[in-house]
Design an enzyme around this catalytic site. Structure first.
Site, PDB file in Angstrom:
ATOM      1  N   PHE C 113     -27.765  -6.946  25.362  1.00 47.33           N
ATOM      2  CA  PHE C 113     -28.126  -5.930  26.332  1.00 47.33           C
ATOM      3  C   PHE C 113     -28.943  -6.565  27.435  1.00 47.33           C
ATOM      4  O   PHE C 113     -29.497  -7.653  27.268  1.00 47.33           O
ATOM      5  CB  PHE C 113     -28.925  -4.813  25.637  1.00 47.33           C
ATOM      6  CG  PHE C 113     -28.281  -3.458  25.743  1.00 47.33           C
ATOM      7  CD1 PHE C 113     -28.965  -2.372  26.246  1.00 47.33           C
ATOM      8  CD2 PHE C 113     -26.963  -3.288  25.327  1.00 47.33           C
ATOM      9  CE1 PHE C 113     -28.354  -1.133  26.350  1.00 47.33           C
ATOM     10  CE2 PHE C 113     -26.358  -2.046  25.423  1.00 47.33           C
ATOM     11  CZ  PHE C 113     -27.065  -0.971  25.935  1.00 47.33           C
ATOM     12  N   GLN C 226     -36.548   4.222  37.347  1.00 48.65           N
ATOM     13  CA  GLN C 226     -35.439   3.298  37.114  1.00 48.65           C
ATOM     14  C   GLN C 226     -34.137   3.832  37.690  1.00 48.65           C
ATOM     15  O   GLN C 226     -33.769   4.989  37.478  1.00 48.65           O
ATOM     16  CB  GLN C 226     -35.245   3.050  35.635  1.00 48.65           C
ATOM     17  CG  GLN C 226     -34.101   2.074  35.359  1.00 48.65           C
ATOM     18  CD  GLN C 226     -34.112   1.586  33.930  1.00 48.65           C
ATOM     19  OE1 GLN C 226     -33.641   2.262  33.027  1.00 48.65           O
ATOM     20  NE2 GLN C 226     -34.667   0.408  33.717  1.00 48.65           N
ATOM     21  N   HIS C 228     -30.340   3.189  37.400  1.00 48.59           N
ATOM     22  CA  HIS C 228     -29.337   2.519  36.571  1.00 48.59           C
ATOM     23  C   HIS C 228     -28.218   2.030  37.478  1.00 48.59           C
ATOM     24  O   HIS C 228     -27.698   2.805  38.293  1.00 48.59           O
ATOM     25  CB  HIS C 228     -28.781   3.499  35.543  1.00 48.59           C
ATOM     26  CG  HIS C 228     -28.026   2.831  34.430  1.00 48.59           C
ATOM     27  ND1 HIS C 228     -26.832   2.185  34.635  1.00 48.59           N
ATOM     28  CD2 HIS C 228     -28.302   2.708  33.114  1.00 48.59           C
ATOM     29  CE1 HIS C 228     -26.401   1.682  33.479  1.00 48.59           C
ATOM     30  NE2 HIS C 228     -27.267   1.995  32.542  1.00 48.59           N
ATOM     31  N   LEU C 238     -23.378   8.466  33.702  1.00 45.40           N
ATOM     32  CA  LEU C 238     -23.746   7.139  33.238  1.00 45.40           C
ATOM     33  C   LEU C 238     -22.577   6.369  32.628  1.00 45.40           C
ATOM     34  O   LEU C 238     -21.899   6.853  31.741  1.00 45.40           O
ATOM     35  CB  LEU C 238     -24.843   7.284  32.182  1.00 45.40           C
ATOM     36  CG  LEU C 238     -25.318   5.979  31.544  1.00 45.40           C
ATOM     37  CD1 LEU C 238     -26.053   5.143  32.565  1.00 45.40           C
ATOM     38  CD2 LEU C 238     -26.208   6.279  30.354  1.00 45.40           C
ATOM     39  N   GLU C 241     -24.598   0.505  29.886  1.00 47.26           N
ATOM     40  CA  GLU C 241     -24.816  -0.939  30.036  1.00 47.26           C
ATOM     41  C   GLU C 241     -23.967  -1.715  29.029  1.00 47.26           C
ATOM     42  O   GLU C 241     -23.624  -2.881  29.255  1.00 47.26           O
ATOM     43  CB  GLU C 241     -26.293  -1.207  29.768  1.00 47.26           C
ATOM     44  CG  GLU C 241     -26.750  -2.588  30.114  1.00 47.26           C
ATOM     45  CD  GLU C 241     -28.259  -2.633  30.245  1.00 47.26           C
ATOM     46  OE1 GLU C 241     -28.809  -1.720  30.873  1.00 47.26           O
ATOM     47  OE2 GLU C 241     -28.854  -3.563  29.714  1.00 47.26           O
ATOM     48  N   ARG C 272     -32.041  -3.940  34.715  1.00 52.23           N
ATOM     49  CA  ARG C 272     -31.443  -2.914  35.562  1.00 52.23           C
ATOM     50  C   ARG C 272     -31.958  -2.905  36.985  1.00 52.23           C
ATOM     51  O   ARG C 272     -31.204  -2.649  37.919  1.00 52.23           O
ATOM     52  CB  ARG C 272     -31.664  -1.541  34.927  1.00 52.23           C
ATOM     53  CG  ARG C 272     -30.880  -1.405  33.658  1.00 52.23           C
ATOM     54  CD  ARG C 272     -31.294  -0.189  32.882  1.00 52.23           C
ATOM     55  NE  ARG C 272     -30.503  -0.081  31.664  1.00 52.23           N
ATOM     56  CZ  ARG C 272     -30.557   0.925  30.827  1.00 52.23           C
ATOM     57  NH1 ARG C 272     -31.389   1.926  31.077  1.00 52.23           N
ATOM     58  NH2 ARG C 272     -29.816   0.943  29.749  1.00 52.23           N
ATOM     59  N   HIS C 337     -32.149   7.188  36.798  1.00 46.65           N
ATOM     60  CA  HIS C 337     -31.735   7.273  35.404  1.00 46.65           C
ATOM     61  C   HIS C 337     -32.895   7.559  34.468  1.00 46.65           C
ATOM     62  O   HIS C 337     -32.757   8.315  33.510  1.00 46.65           O
ATOM     63  CB  HIS C 337     -31.073   5.950  35.016  1.00 46.65           C
ATOM     64  CG  HIS C 337     -30.670   5.865  33.591  1.00 46.65           C
ATOM     65  ND1 HIS C 337     -29.714   6.692  33.048  1.00 46.65           N
ATOM     66  CD2 HIS C 337     -31.099   5.063  32.575  1.00 46.65           C
ATOM     67  CE1 HIS C 337     -29.563   6.395  31.759  1.00 46.65           C
ATOM     68  NE2 HIS C 337     -30.386   5.421  31.448  1.00 46.65           N
ATOM     69  N   ARG C 372     -37.706  -0.646  32.589  1.00 46.24           N
ATOM     70  CA  ARG C 372     -37.335  -0.534  31.181  1.00 46.24           C
ATOM     71  C   ARG C 372     -36.060  -1.306  30.906  1.00 46.24           C
ATOM     72  O   ARG C 372     -35.108  -1.271  31.694  1.00 46.24           O
ATOM     73  CB  ARG C 372     -37.141   0.920  30.792  1.00 46.24           C
ATOM     74  CG  ARG C 372     -36.693   1.089  29.338  1.00 46.24           C
ATOM     75  CD  ARG C 372     -36.627   2.541  28.928  1.00 46.24           C
ATOM     76  NE  ARG C 372     -35.506   3.259  29.511  1.00 46.24           N
ATOM     77  CZ  ARG C 372     -34.246   3.173  29.095  1.00 46.24           C
ATOM     78  NH1 ARG C 372     -33.933   2.387  28.101  1.00 46.24           N
ATOM     79  NH2 ARG C 372     -33.312   3.886  29.686  1.00 46.24           N
TER      80      ARG C 372
END
Lengths: 302, 316, 557
Positions: C113, C226, C228, C238, C241, C272, C337, C372
């Site tokens: 990730f 954040q 995304h 969304l 990821e 991100r 996001h 994050r």
């Protein structure tokens, strides 16, 4: 047009008038059929409940038999159609599974290569015999018949399996009825369930469903119903009396098998179509047709 | 521009529902939810409907659109309009209406709670459970359920029998029966084999057809039926299926009479007397004995091979 | 009037865990949730949940990646708690029934990730949030925890210096009622609907954050929003990821793998904020497709792998963009996001108001600092949801109930009355749309002094406009128009600390990227902002970042 004919079980037993009328119209319309006499029951969903894998390999045996003849399979039962379609798709989509099934079939000298298509007579009539062709073949005036179609759940759903008709707006049956010169009746129940699968488990619920569909058809003007599944026919015809009891309403709606309707239109007699076997009298249908016949005969005056 | 009709009803105020109509542009890409939002935000703020994620994952927005239940957030409006020439939006079926497009989900949740929808494990290992992918994959036909209610809305069995647990509850039930980490499978199957459970599904395929996240509730129910028979759990439905199966193994074809006889028993057959009498009168009696198909030996070979396969532990 | 020991506001992943823990600790718990729990936005979380569970992985490694990912603004003692607890959290969820994906031998799968040097995101297909939320909800059912479903909390009641209850609005019939309790855990999740482009649900209006702010709680680091990088162009749904974790590659209109320029080592799996800025830069510099999006190419993965590992991506792409990801690249653009900021809490979820706790996205411990990393939010909900539930139950034990509170109920009643009575005013939705546009354009991916200052002003103006809105619907039953009006108040209250914090912070760090202060300034700005509301003013104070063992360094990937 040549097919390996899969007659199913009920269609040659308590509803053997289905088998008879199928063969009669096939001959008339030039659909050559080779009966798969040695094929087993498709499972009808009930064998699948007990042993899904076994039912699949038994169906694979049927497919292999048809493939050997170089023919696709013709069905006359919505339930046979679904159960075989499902098994066929699983074998076609999963080479490992097909290989495993073939290992078993090898022991009885058969092999299935995944090339067979399974088609219900409704689709064959519309797509291959053709509506125009059927129209030309019509010899009998059915215009007094307001026909409510009853597809049977497993012929129109699931949409992702059969790929012939829109499950929400199926048209094949109505188009056929129209081509035969009768009047199709539009009502919601034509897509719904007759209740047969739960008749032996919860007859109450089954009969409620059963009655609702027929009453709705009548409220929309139907004076006859035609079905593409003999199991539906059992609930609609044989159990119509019980449906009347459950709903407290008189129904008395004649229920024809799809090939019987076609046979009537192209001039095969009700006797040969064995319409006398039905529990709910088909006399009203015969009478409506006769009336038209008589009206068409010019009156001679001296 | 097209006229979209939306069901309006407040049972506390109205004696019966009516439909309101609005003219809205329906371009390709506009979902039914987009249209509802436009109505609610800019035309009639009194229109009530549930929605949240607008990406088909929360399950809030299930409703009937042109007669078929699905999620308003991922249902394109134009194809419906093009096909039918109209657009009509109504609340879910088989559930009471609270207001407009908001259904009472209480009966839905009650059925789900009834199947004890939580893992009932034995003694857990120290780390994560070891469950081979193949086994975990068994949950796939049921695990993505978002509890939207679309399946229950279209369920023909539920329509005829409001006590039937329904596809969502039973799919959830299967999710645990098939989970190797759950130790209550037998008890669960016994419970679900009772009235209004797995044997009350009429296999109409509506649930498989309408599920917006491709869960297969009917497949899950069928899988539980097979497991319950394997486990020797007795029920009316099991009796019928077993009777059917045995006649086919004997002759290759279904013996209708024997199946009815075996599954209904004497009392059952007696209750069918009215049907039987008329069947006999019409000459529609099914064959009491079925002739064996020529290849019955081959059928028996396949039965044996299949048994051997199962004993070796081959999965479904 | 309802009475319980502990109230959990919000029934999502954090709330469900807080509730269960408090319940198992012996407290009389009730969840008050605007939505039925399974409708919570937790279900939308897709790709995975991080833990140093695999052999050779360490909680220290996970912690460092998280802290570096946070651009060194995260409080390190809190991150240590998170990453130490992570492996047990995964095991606990597995034991409770979460259907984690496994390999042929039966061991849990993990995937790489963004920002993690080692693959440690555990998942259930690409619906990990759904799977975890289902499990948490199942446990609520098992324990028979009291649920007030479709009750929207509107105000906290603080008396004698501590929490004494809350007022909630019952959506089904418009009734307002008071709930008395000795502690509450606010778990209301996201509040991103003040942005024009957001992956958040329509219901994500930061109600808990706003209520806490109004009740005297500090909101920490609100400027850190954040974005995304991969939301579906158009509806901004969304695209997880995990799509990049499985090997997806982003390309601009020239076909270039542009991440080579911005993050040569981690490429498409850079954190991100870096990726969102990269895409936005490509757009601003004219290398994106008309309409402002780039491509996420999964075609080389093949249809089978996409269907197997990323079924939700397949579903979204085909259903909402008419694109089969096995055949064509998916059009993606950044969207709001997550908010790293939130209600300021200590490591046990306690806020500065005794009895008020918070956990999950709406809280700021701070675990994520300025940015994050994916896979840490689901983890936070479980670990800190449980900690807060435990702490709230302990707090409530042996404390008397503070009586009274009817003034708040009466005030809420009046407010609702006024909203309902108002005629001929502005439409709530128009004010909301204007807010969303202002925030997106002025406090978005790239920020500058003038834009942010105008945002602060604009929010003030919007608040004035809000005081003149008409709801337009008089019925009490399922009056979503009224609910939306109440939600808008919350969005406006939250937008102020976001804009103000962003304006004040004269540096670029993590997701807060200023074109007029492009460098990170540890000397002046290695600190958290705390926003307090006094009347209609927001005041900002500061708090140092807690550092344990990782000295802030330059953040490059």
């Amino acid at each position: 047009m040549k097919y390996a004919y899969f007659p199913g079980c009920v269609g040659q037993d308590s509803c053997s008038e289905l088998d008879t009328s199928t063969k009669l119209i096939a001959e008339e319309l030039g659909i050559e059929i080779v009966e798969l006499e040695d094929a087993t029951c498709c499972g009808a969903g009930f064998m699948q409940d007990v042993d899904y894998d076994l039912s699949r390999v038994l169906n694979a045996r049927t497919f292999a038999m048809a493939e050997k003849l170089g023919l696709d399979i013709l069905t006359v039962c919505s339930t046979c159609q679904f159960n075989m379609d499902r098994a066929n798709r699983e074998l076609k989509d999963d080479p490992e599974r097909l290989a495993e099934v073939n290992r078993m079939l090898a022991e009885i000298g058969l092999r299935y290569n995944g090339t067979v298509e399974i088609k219900h007579i409704l689709w064959v009539l519309v797509n291959e015999v053709g509506l125009g062709n059927l129209r030309r073949r019509v010899k009998v005036d059915l215009s007094e018949l307001n026909v409510a179609s009853f597809y049977g759940c497993q012929l129109i759903r699931p949409g992702y399996l059969h790929g012939y008709d829109d499950p929400d707006r199926p048209e094949y049956f109505e188009k056929l009825i129209d081509a035969l010169g009768a009047r199709p009746v539009d009502y919601e129940g034509r897509k719904k369930c007759c209740g047969f699968p739960i008749t032996f488990v919860n007859e109450d619920a089954s009969m409620r469903m059963n009655a609702k569909n027929m009453i709705e058809a009548q409220e929309h003007g139907a004076n006859v119903m035609a079905t593409s599944c003999p199991l539906c026919h059992i609930n609609l015809d044989m159990y119509q009396g019980r449906a009347e009891k459950a709903s407290g309403r008189r129904i008395e709606l004649p229920i024809l098998h799809l090939p019987q309707l076609v046979g009537l239109a192209i001039g095969i007699s009700p006797e040969r179509l064995r319409m006398k076997r039905h529990l709910v009298s088909t006399k009203p249908v015969v009478e409506r047709v006769k009336r038209k016949e008589e009206a068409a005969i010019p009156v001679r005056t001296t | 521009m097209t006229a979209i009709k939306v069901y309006r009803f407040d049972p506390d105020v109205d004696t019966e529902p009516h439909y309101d109509e609005w003219d809205l542009p329906v371009e390709p890409g506009r979902t039914v939810l987009d249209l509802l939002h436009e109505i609610h935000y800019f035309r009639d703020p009194t229109l009530s409907f549930r929605r949240s994620c607008r990406s088909a994952i929360c399950g809030s927005c299930a409703m009937s659109m042109n007669g078929r239940t699905g999620l308003s957030c991922n249902t394109q409006a134009k194809p419906l309009l093009d096909r039918d020439g109209y657009l009509v939006v109504e609340p879910m079926k088989n559930l009471p209406v609270l207001k407009d497009l908001v259904s009472d989900m209480e009966p839905f949740w009650k059925a789900v709670y009834d199947v004890e929808p939580y893992l009932q494990p034995g003694k857990a290992p120290k780390g994560p459970y070891i469950v081979p992918k193949k086994r975990m994959d068994l949950l796939k036909i049921a695990q993505d359920c978002i509890m939207c209610g679309s399946c229950l809305s279209e369920c023909t069995s539920r329509e005829a029998n409001p006590d039937y647990l329904g596809p969502a509850a039973l799919a959830k039930a299967y999710r645990f029966v098939a989970d190797d980490r759950d130790e209550a499978s037998l008890d669960r199957l016994r419970q679900y084999s009772e009235a209004n459970g797995i044997w009350d599904c009429d296999t109409c395929l509506y649930c498989n057809e309408v599920c917006p996240v491709h869960v297969k509730p009917m497949d899950a129910i069928m899988a539980m039926r097979e497991r319950s028979i394997e486990a020797g759990i007795v029920s009316q439905g099991a009796k019928h299926a077993i009777a059917f199966y045995e006649t086919v193994l004997r002759s290759g074809k279904l013996n209708e009479f024997a199946t009815a006889n075996k599954s209904l028993g004497l009392a059952g057959m007696a209750s069918q007397a009215s049907v039987a009498a008329r069947v006999i009168l019409r000459g529609k009696t099914p064959e009491l004995r079925k002739k064996k198909i020529k290849g019955i030996a081959d059928v028996q070979t396949l039965v044996e091979l299949n048994e051997r396969r199962k004993r070796k532990g081959a999965g479904r | 009037m309802q009475r319980h020991d502990v109230l959990i506001v919000g029934g999502g992943l954090a709330g469900a865990h807080a509730a269960r823990t408090a319940h198992l600790a012996g407290a009389d718990v009730a969840i008050v949730s605007k939505l039925s729990p399974l409708r919570s936005h937790s279900v939308a979380a897709a790709g995975g949940i991080n833990a140093a569970l695999a052999e050779g992985d360490t909680w220290e490694g996970h912690a460092f990646d998280t802290i570096k990912g946070s651009d060194y603004l995260a409080d390190q003692d809190s991150v240590e708690i998170l990453t130490r607890a992570a492996p047990d959290a995964i095991v606990e969820m597995d034991h409770l029934g979460t259907p984690f994906s496994r390999d042929e031998q039966g061991k849990l799968f993990n995937r790489p990730f963004g920002g993690m040097r080692q693959a440690r995101a555990y998942f259930a297909g690409d619906r990990t949030g759904l799977a975890l939320m289902q499990t948490a909800w199942e446990q609520l059912v098992k324990e028979g925890i009291t649920l007030y479903e479709e009750w929207a909390a509107t105000s906290l009641i603080v008396e004698e210096g501590r929490f004494s209850g809350l007022v909630a609005y019952r959506v089904s019939n418009g009734a307002l009622d008071e709930f008395q309790a000795r502690a509450c855990v606010i778990c209301t999740g996201p509040g991103g609907q003040m942005y024009e482009k957001t992956t958040n649900a329509v219901t994500c209006t930061g109600d808990g954050l706003a209520m806490a702010l109004r009740a005297g709680c500090a909101l920490k680091d609100m400027e850190f929003v954040q974005f995304h990088p991969t939301s579906l162009h158009g509806p901004n749904i969304l695209i997880t990821e995990a799509a990049r974790g499985e090997g997806g590659i982003m390309r601009n209109a020239k076909g270039e793998r542009f991440m080579e320029k911005y993050s040569p080592k981690m490429l498409d799996l850079a954190p991100r904020d870096i990726v969102s800025r990269a895409i936005t830069t490509e757009v601003l510099e004219g290398r994106a497709f008309p309409g402002g999006y780039v491509h996420l190419d999964l075609t080389h993965l093949g249809k089978d792998r996409i269907r197997e590992r990323l079924p939700e991506v397949y579903q979204f792409s085909t259903e909402f963009a008419d694109v089969d990801p096995g055949e064509k690249p998916i059009p993606i653009e950044p969207a709001q996001h997550y908010i790293m900021g939130g209600i300021a809490t200590d490591n046990d979820g306690a806020t500065n108001v005794p009895g008020v706790y918070a956990a999950g996205e709406c809280a700021c411990v701070s675990l994520h600092g300025a940015n994050r990393l994916g896979g840490n939010a689901l983890l936070e909900c479980i670990v800190f949801g449980e900690r807060a539930g435990q702490a709230a139950a302990a707090f409530a034990r042996g404390k008397g109930q503070v009586a009274g509170g009817t003034t708040v109920l009466a005030a809420e009643d009046r407010r609702v009355d006024e909203l309902m009575k108002a005629e001929g005013g502005e439409s709530v939705e128009r004010v909301r749309q204007d807010l969303k546009r202002v925030m997106w354009e002025n406090v978005g991916v790239f920020r500058n002094e003038a834009d942010m200052a105008s945002a602060v002003e604009a929010v003030r103006a919007l608040k004035r406009r809000y005081s003149n809105v008409s709801v337009g619907a008089r019925e009490k039953k399922f009056n979503y128009a009224l609910l939306e009006a109440m939600e808008l108040r919350n969005l406006l209250d939250l937008s102020a600390p976001i804009a103000l914090g962003a304006l004040m912070r004269r540096e670029s760090r993590g997701a807060h990227a200023r074109t007029d202060h492009t460098a990170r300034d540890d000397a002046n700005w290695l600190k958290h902002t705390l926003a307090w509301q006094y009347g209609d003013r927001i005041e900002v104070t500061f708090e140092p970042v807690r550092i344990t063992r990782w000295e802030p360094k330059e953040r490059t990937y």
